[in-house]
Design a protein around this motif. Sequence first.
Motif: not given
Length: 363
Positions: A56-83
């Motif tokens: 199946h297609y991946s999550d287009p919002n990449c939310m799991e990765l954005r949340k994980a980055i946010g937890e480490v760097y202390h930002f909400p997913p809404s401030q994180i773009f992944v590419g």
Amino acid sequence: MGYFLADAFKDMEVYTPGEQPTDRDYIKLNANESSFPPSPAILKAINETVLDSMAHYSDPNCMELRKAIGEVYHFPPSQIFVGNGADEVLTIAFQSFYREGYKISFPEITYDFYRTYAKSFKLDYEMFPLNDDLTINVDDYLREPDRDVVLANPNNPTGIAISLADIEKILRVNPKRLVIVDEAYVDYGNESCLSLVDKYENLLVVQTFSKSRNVPGARIGFGIGAKSLISDMNNVKFCMTPFNMSTVAIKAGTAIVKSTDYFHKYINTIINIREKFEDELEALGFKVIRSTTNFTFFREKNVSAETMTAELKKRGILVRHFDHPQIRGYVRVTIGTEEEMNIVLAAIKEIEEEGELFKEEAV
């Protein structure tokens, strides 16, 4: 050039990566990759369930990765773009915020992607020269308040960083101009600009998993900025490549970013190897630009940089030199394992002992 190529690309200037020959086994130290393995947490993350989900297609919002980055760097997913690597993050940023004729600026000697993109898309770009000591002249970016700014910090290929205070000077000049700070090498002993993100809405910080997290082949990068910047970038992404991150990359990236102990272990290992290698080069009489990256940048004595690069290649070692007058005498070497760097050092000594043969080529 083909008949069907769009006019916008007829004057394009393609980016040239470090060579990747396949004629033999090489110690590959020319692309600032990693000689160390990625976190073993990847193997636990990429299980049979994840492999089955690739149907199946991946999550287009990449939310799991954005949340994980946010937890480490202390930002909400809404401030994180992944590419798909930091290059895609930069590409989406350029496509989101610039169009033909837009004014931007960056150093004359830096990561070639900025010039490649600016020229290909007909931006009004200005490249400021480095100082004689190869540092960036911050005043250049204070005198041009209407030009957006793109900076690699630390810079590549020199390895020299700009202070957080100087970055803030640039940000304060004009809140209506965007400042993109590419922090590909920030983890090797530098201060990140992430602490300034919530203070300045005109700042976008870009980082990558390719250097300090040992997975350039996974193609994972991220940007952190104001919610408005990230929202615009996500909207542009959904116009072009909504499923830009694979399921495997999302799962692997999540595991990698959470492996903080592993991350710090290998950062410190590379710093120690780098400092020892630079000490050895200085003991041999080379001029070394002390780096805060995963590479070192040094100038030859008896042998031209071009000759040194060629001679090392003959010995199975890939390094890089650059054809710009200000740095033509320098060689850039990625820091590998201690064993690899000992092999490189022995080869350099051998080439230097033969240096009398090459003196007429020295720069």
